[in-house]
Motif scaffolding. Sequence first.
Motif, PDB file in Angstrom:
ATOM      1  N   ALA A  85       0.839  -1.195   0.000  1.00 21.58           N
ATOM      2  CA  ALA A  85       0.000   0.000   0.000  1.00 21.58           C
ATOM      3  C   ALA A  85       0.875   1.247   0.000  1.00 21.58           C
ATOM      4  O   ALA A  85       1.899   1.295   0.679  1.00 21.58           O
ATOM      5  CB  ALA A  85      -0.911   0.011   1.219  1.00 21.58           C
ATOM      6  N   LEU A  86       0.468   2.221  -0.779  1.00 20.79           N
ATOM      7  CA  LEU A  86       1.028   3.567  -0.720  1.00 20.79           C
ATOM      8  C   LEU A  86       0.019   4.404   0.047  1.00 20.79           C
ATOM      9  O   LEU A  86      -1.182   4.293  -0.199  1.00 20.79           O
ATOM     10  CB  LEU A  86       1.210   4.140  -2.119  1.00 20.79           C
ATOM     11  N   PHE A  87       0.475   5.232   0.971  1.00 21.85           N
ATOM     12  CA  PHE A  87      -0.488   5.968   1.789  1.00 21.85           C
ATOM     13  C   PHE A  87      -0.014   7.378   2.100  1.00 21.85           C
ATOM     14  O   PHE A  87       1.170   7.707   1.980  1.00 21.85           O
ATOM     15  CB  PHE A  87      -0.777   5.219   3.095  1.00 21.85           C
ATOM     16  N   ALA A  88      -0.990   8.188   2.501  1.00 22.16           N
ATOM     17  CA  ALA A  88      -0.739   9.540   2.991  1.00 22.16           C
ATOM     18  C   ALA A  88      -1.683   9.781   4.163  1.00 22.16           C
ATOM     19  O   ALA A  88      -2.836   9.339   4.147  1.00 22.16           O
ATOM     20  CB  ALA A  88      -0.983  10.572   1.898  1.00 22.16           C
ATOM     21  N   ILE A 118       1.537  16.177   7.872  1.00 20.59           N
ATOM     22  CA  ILE A 118       1.331  15.332   6.690  1.00 20.59           C
ATOM     23  C   ILE A 118       2.482  14.341   6.624  1.00 20.59           C
ATOM     24  O   ILE A 118       3.645  14.712   6.813  1.00 20.59           O
ATOM     25  CB  ILE A 118       1.284  16.156   5.395  1.00 20.59           C
ATOM     26  N   ASP A 119       2.160  13.079   6.345  1.00 19.90           N
ATOM     27  CA  ASP A 119       3.192  12.077   6.109  1.00 19.90           C
ATOM     28  C   ASP A 119       2.792  11.211   4.922  1.00 19.90           C
ATOM     29  O   ASP A 119       1.637  11.195   4.508  1.00 19.90           O
ATOM     30  CB  ASP A 119       3.449  11.225   7.358  1.00 19.90           C
ATOM     31  N   VAL A 120       3.774  10.525   4.355  1.00 21.50           N
ATOM     32  CA  VAL A 120       3.548   9.580   3.264  1.00 21.50           C
ATOM     33  C   VAL A 120       4.341   8.325   3.564  1.00 21.50           C
ATOM     34  O   VAL A 120       5.294   8.348   4.354  1.00 21.50           O
ATOM     35  CB  VAL A 120       3.964  10.147   1.884  1.00 21.50           C
ATOM     36  N   GLY A 121       3.955   7.230   2.915  1.00 22.60           N
ATOM     37  CA  GLY A 121       4.704   6.017   3.164  1.00 22.60           C
ATOM     38  C   GLY A 121       4.309   4.861   2.281  1.00 22.60           C
ATOM     39  O   GLY A 121       3.437   4.961   1.407  1.00 22.60           O
ATOM     40  N   PHE A 130      -7.789 -14.299   7.445  1.00 21.86           N
ATOM     41  CA  PHE A 130      -8.388 -14.147   8.761  1.00 21.86           C
ATOM     42  C   PHE A 130      -7.714 -13.070   9.593  1.00 21.86           C
ATOM     43  O   PHE A 130      -8.251 -12.624  10.581  1.00 21.86           O
ATOM     44  CB  PHE A 130      -8.422 -15.479   9.517  1.00 21.86           C
ATOM     45  N   PHE A 131      -6.511 -12.654   9.230  1.00 27.98           N
ATOM     46  CA  PHE A 131      -5.870 -11.489   9.829  1.00 27.98           C
ATOM     47  C   PHE A 131      -4.764 -11.004   8.907  1.00 27.98           C
ATOM     48  O   PHE A 131      -4.335 -11.701   7.998  1.00 27.98           O
ATOM     49  CB  PHE A 131      -5.347 -11.764  11.251  1.00 27.98           C
ATOM     50  N   ILE A 132      -4.338  -9.791   9.161  1.00 25.50           N
ATOM     51  CA  ILE A 132      -3.320  -9.142   8.336  1.00 25.50           C
ATOM     52  C   ILE A 132      -2.181  -8.682   9.240  1.00 25.50           C
ATOM     53  O   ILE A 132      -2.411  -8.071  10.278  1.00 25.50           O
ATOM     54  CB  ILE A 132      -3.911  -7.922   7.601  1.00 25.50           C
ATOM     55  N   LEU A 133      -0.965  -8.985   8.840  1.00 24.81           N
ATOM     56  CA  LEU A 133       0.224  -8.427   9.496  1.00 24.81           C
ATOM     57  C   LEU A 133       0.686  -7.256   8.643  1.00 24.81           C
ATOM     58  O   LEU A 133       0.847  -7.397   7.429  1.00 24.81           O
ATOM     59  CB  LEU A 133       1.340  -9.463   9.594  1.00 24.81           C
ATOM     60  N   ARG A 134       0.901  -6.102   9.276  1.00 22.90           N
ATOM     61  CA  ARG A 134       1.287  -4.894   8.553  1.00 22.90           C
ATOM     62  C   ARG A 134       2.632  -4.374   9.033  1.00 22.90           C
ATOM     63  O   ARG A 134       2.918  -4.396  10.222  1.00 22.90           O
ATOM     64  CB  ARG A 134       0.284  -3.767   8.782  1.00 22.90           C
ATOM     65  N   VAL A 135       3.416  -3.879   8.090  1.00 25.07           N
ATOM     66  CA  VAL A 135       4.623  -3.118   8.389  1.00 25.07           C
ATOM     67  C   VAL A 135       4.548  -1.880   7.504  1.00 25.07           C
ATOM     68  O   VAL A 135       4.454  -1.991   6.281  1.00 25.07           O
ATOM     69  CB  VAL A 135       5.913  -3.906   8.093  1.00 25.07           C
ATOM     70  N   ASP A 136       4.547  -0.715   8.122  1.00 26.57           N
ATOM     71  CA  ASP A 136       4.470   0.544   7.387  1.00 26.57           C
ATOM     72  C   ASP A 136       5.748   1.339   7.597  1.00 26.57           C
ATOM     73  O   ASP A 136       6.226   1.477   8.724  1.00 26.57           O
ATOM     74  CB  ASP A 136       3.277   1.384   7.866  1.00 26.57           C
ATOM     75  N   PHE A 137       6.264   1.867   6.506  1.00 22.67           N
ATOM     76  CA  PHE A 137       7.429   2.745   6.525  1.00 22.67           C
ATOM     77  C   PHE A 137       6.933   4.128   6.122  1.00 22.67           C
ATOM     78  O   PHE A 137       6.440   4.298   5.006  1.00 22.67           O
ATOM     79  CB  PHE A 137       8.495   2.259   5.545  1.00 22.67           C
ATOM     80  N   ALA A 138       7.020   5.099   7.029  1.00 21.69           N
ATOM     81  CA  ALA A 138       6.468   6.429   6.766  1.00 21.69           C
ATOM     82  C   ALA A 138       7.491   7.507   7.102  1.00 21.69           C
ATOM     83  O   ALA A 138       8.381   7.306   7.932  1.00 21.69           O
ATOM     84  CB  ALA A 138       5.200   6.637   7.578  1.00 21.69           C
ATOM     85  N   ILE A 139       7.306   8.647   6.450  1.00 19.77           N
ATOM     86  CA  ILE A 139       8.194   9.779   6.699  1.00 19.77           C
ATOM     87  C   ILE A 139       7.363  11.066   6.661  1.00 19.77           C
ATOM     88  O   ILE A 139       6.460  11.201   5.843  1.00 19.77           O
ATOM     89  CB  ILE A 139       9.353   9.800   5.674  1.00 19.77           C
TER      90      ILE A 139
END
Length: 172
Positions: A85-88, A118-121, A130-139
């Motif tokens: 995922a790309l996010f803001a 404001i951040d993006v990542g 049944f579940f999701i493991l997430r790792v997000d890198f944001a700046i």
Amino acid sequence: MITRNHSVAYRLFLGTGLSYGNADYLPLEKGYYGGGANGMRGWPYRLLGPGSYENPEDNFDRMGDIQLEANLEYRFPVYSFIKSALFADIGNIWLMKENVSYPGGNFKFNRFYKELAIDVGLGLRLDFDFFILRVDFAIPLRNPAKPENERWVMDDWQFSDIIINFGIGYPF
């Protein structure tokens, strides 16, 4: 849904809490916070805000009475159960009343929009249905704790500015 495997997710949150009785502020466990895996991912957990407050030596939980936050995320597959995922994120927290411990932390209509962070990542998701493991890198892109004419921080990015957040459960 854009296609079967590509989607855009968004979230908008606005909240306020009012203290009552003889309390001037909300209790810590009832207050709003900014930063961490479920909100402003470009800041460490509970270290964003309130407002334009800044004290680099203050690494304690910061909380507020008001929170405004929006998140936008483009989700796409990488391989099999591996997704990305790309996010803001944009938002902040504020106090209802002035507090000498948090100068610049109170909410004012004439300046709150100038205090939005404001951040993006980029995030990696292991989707096991049944579940999701997430790792997000944001700046951070915009830091409201900086002086007003220095809040856009892209020119100052360093590798050490990347915040890594882990999450279990849902994508947000």
